[in-house]
Design a protein around this motif. Structure first.
Motif, short mmCIF file in Angstrom:
data_model
loop_
_atom_site.label_atom_id
_atom_site.label_comp_id
_atom_site.label_asym_id
_atom_site.label_seq_id
_atom_site.Cartn_x
_atom_site.Cartn_y
_atom_site.Cartn_z
N TRP A 100 4.68 16.42 -0.33
CA TRP A 100 5.21 17.06 -1.41
C TRP A 100 4.54 16.61 -2.69
O TRP A 100 5.08 17.08 -3.72
N ASN A 101 4.63 15.22 -2.81
CA ASN A 101 4.44 14.39 -4.01
C ASN A 101 3.12 14.46 -4.69
O ASN A 101 2.29 13.77 -5.05
N GLY A 102 2.59 15.68 -5.25
CA GLY A 102 1.46 16.04 -5.95
C GLY A 102 1.48 17.42 -6.36
O GLY A 102 2.48 18.14 -6.28
N TYR A 103 0.28 17.63 -7.20
CA TYR A 103 0.19 18.98 -7.79
C TYR A 103 -1.24 19.54 -8.11
O TYR A 103 -1.95 18.62 -7.94
N MET A 112 0.84 -1.16 0.00
CA MET A 112 -0.04 0.07 -0.05
C MET A 112 0.95 1.18 -0.01
O MET A 112 1.60 1.53 0.66
N ALA A 113 0.58 2.18 -0.91
CA ALA A 113 1.29 3.38 -0.92
C ALA A 113 0.54 4.54 -0.43
O ALA A 113 -0.72 4.60 -0.62
N TYR A 114 1.16 5.23 0.63
CA TYR A 114 0.59 6.40 1.16
C TYR A 114 1.13 7.51 0.46
O TYR A 114 2.12 7.69 0.23
N SER A 115 0.33 8.52 0.72
CA SER A 115 0.42 9.97 -0.02
C SER A 115 1.44 10.73 0.72
O SER A 115 1.07 10.86 2.07
N ASP A 174 1.83 9.32 -5.36
CA ASP A 174 1.82 8.11 -4.62
C ASP A 174 0.65 7.32 -4.98
O ASP A 174 0.64 6.16 -4.81
N LEU A 175 -0.26 7.82 -4.94
CA LEU A 175 -1.60 7.29 -5.11
C LEU A 175 -2.06 6.94 -6.65
O LEU A 175 -2.84 5.93 -6.74
N ASP A 176 -1.38 7.62 -7.25
CA ASP A 176 -2.14 7.47 -8.83
C ASP A 176 -3.54 8.01 -9.13
O ASP A 176 -4.22 7.23 -9.77
N GLN A 177 -3.82 9.11 -8.24
CA GLN A 177 -5.57 9.27 -7.98
C GLN A 177 -5.33 10.80 -8.08
O GLN A 177 -4.66 11.62 -7.54
#
Length: 411
Positions: free
Chosen positions: A7-10, A1-4, A205-208
């Motif tokens: 910093w890793n988004g926009y 399971m990946a957690y968000s 991280d979630l690809d969502q």
């Protein structure tokens, strides 16, 4: 399971063709941010009023969906032009207005310490207005060329600028004056443009993604502190249209672009009020709000029918070292004032810039700090509420606007 991760988004936004026409594909722009709430979906809880004999409650229901968002950012060149345009409900003008000796019968110019004087013709007819930033090139006095010049007064033949020029009384018949970049003013009656945006917040991280449709930019707030960057807070209101996109459907936008301008620093910015460049400011903020609201309605859908806006509210607050009582006199006498912010990049002249001009306001209060035993200067705080900021109706050399924004970038 990946957690968000933090910093890793926009967040990215793209203007829609109209309400209900969700934007997609390429050309979305990343909203550069330092934080803020981001986009948010909420629903009103509807409580059941049933009185039960077991002393418990019947589960209630969800009400209408609401969406809104807020981002904190550092102001940069070309980073927020779409948002400025949306909140102003106007349209950026054409880029780089170039004026020569052949324009509007100007023929030739001479320069004074703070003036550029045309022998004939009209600067106003040529398209210039008070509050514009221009650059002179091709002048016979090299020291007058290639500098950002702020127009503080304008008649048909005399342009007065805040900067000091080299005096040259010899008529120059080969010159160019360029109003750099583009200008945005409040449009006239019947010409306001309402824009809707699709805003995506993607988490790698979630690809969502969370996707907000029919978002209307409602406000922005510019603020400055010593030894800091110019901060810009922006906010929007939506109709409640929202999608949670799963992996495989994210990201929604194709390769959104990020502007490359450096954050603008306070040390390269100048604030001019009442005809004086202020060197003793300790803080400043300016807010513009068009009062976006999504109303509650009885409907078969969980969404508001639209986002409704109101009149534009402009307000300011300035804190500064206390050196005289001139601002107190302005307050007592209800003297109309203007304010001009020129924020420039740290580069060779003429530097890239964002210019914000408030042409017509009076002061709402002038409050001094308390006397104290501790060392340090006494300060005063000036407040300008929305009720005391109005459209500039002088005509001629003045834009009929409550606010003017000029950016040096052509696109």
């Amino acid at each position: 399971m990946a957690y968000s991760q933090n910093w890793n988004g926009y967040a990215a936004a793209k203007v829609q063709a109209g309400q209900g026409s969700q934007a997609s594909g390429g050309s979305a722009k990343v909203i550069r941010q330092t934080g803020g709430q981001g986009g948010r979906l909420s629903k009103a809880p509807i409580e059941s009023q049933e009185v039960r004999r077991d002393g418990l409650s019947t589960r209630g229901r969800h009400g209408l969906q609401k969406t809104n968002g807020q981002y904190s950012s550092e102001l940069s060149i070309a980073g927020f032009d779409d948002i400025f345009e949306a909140v102003m409900r106007g349209t950026w003008g054409s880029a780089n207005l170039a004026i020569t000796e052949a324009t509007a019968g100007l023929t030739s110019i001479t320069t004074g310490a703070n003036t550029i004087v045309a022998a004939a013709g009209s600067w106003i007819t040529a398209g210039l207005r008070v509050g514009d930033v221009v650059v002179l090139t091709g002048h016979s006095t090299a020291g007058n060329n290639g500098r950002n010049l702020r127009i503080t007064a304008l008649t048909a033949t005399t342009m007065t600028v805040a900067e000091t020029l080299i005096v040259n009384a010899v008529a120059d018949t080969a010159f160019t004056i360029t109003r750099t970049g583009r200008v945005l003013v409040n449009p006239g009656a019947g010409a306001l443009v309402k824009r809707y945006f699709t805003i995506e917040e993607h988490e790698y991280d979630l690809d969502q993604s969370e996707l907000f449709t029919d978002a209307v930019w409602s406000s922005f707030r510019l603020s400055m502190q010593p030894n800091g960057l110019l901060m810009l807070d922006t906010s929007w209101v939506g109709t409640g249209q929202f999608d949670a996109l799963a992996s495989g459907s994210s990201p929604h936008f194709t390769s959104p672009t990020t502007s490359t301008g450096e954050p603008l620093a306070v040390v390269e910015a100048v604030v001019r009020m009442g005809g004086v460049d202020m060197i003793d400011l300790t803080s400043f903020d300016l807010s513009v709000d068009i009062q976006g609201v999504s109303p509650d309605v009885i409907s078969a859908t969980p969404y508001a029918p639209d986002v409704f806006t109101g009149t534009e509210l402009v307000s300011m607050n300035l804190s500064m070292l206390r050196k005289d009582l001139l601002t107190v006199a302005d307050f007592i006498n209800e003297n109309p004032l203007s304010l001009h912010i020129l924020a420039q990049e740290n580069e060779a002249a003429p530097a890239s810039f964002v210019s914000i001009f408030v042409p017509n306001f009076t002061l709402g209060s002038v409050d001094k700090s308390a006397l104290a035993k501790a060392g340090g200067p006494r300060t005063q705080t000036i407040s300008v509420p929305p009720a005391l900021v109005g459209i500039d109706s002088r005509g001629g050399a003045y834009d009929a606007t409550a606010l003017k924004i000029q950016v040096s970038n052509a696109t």
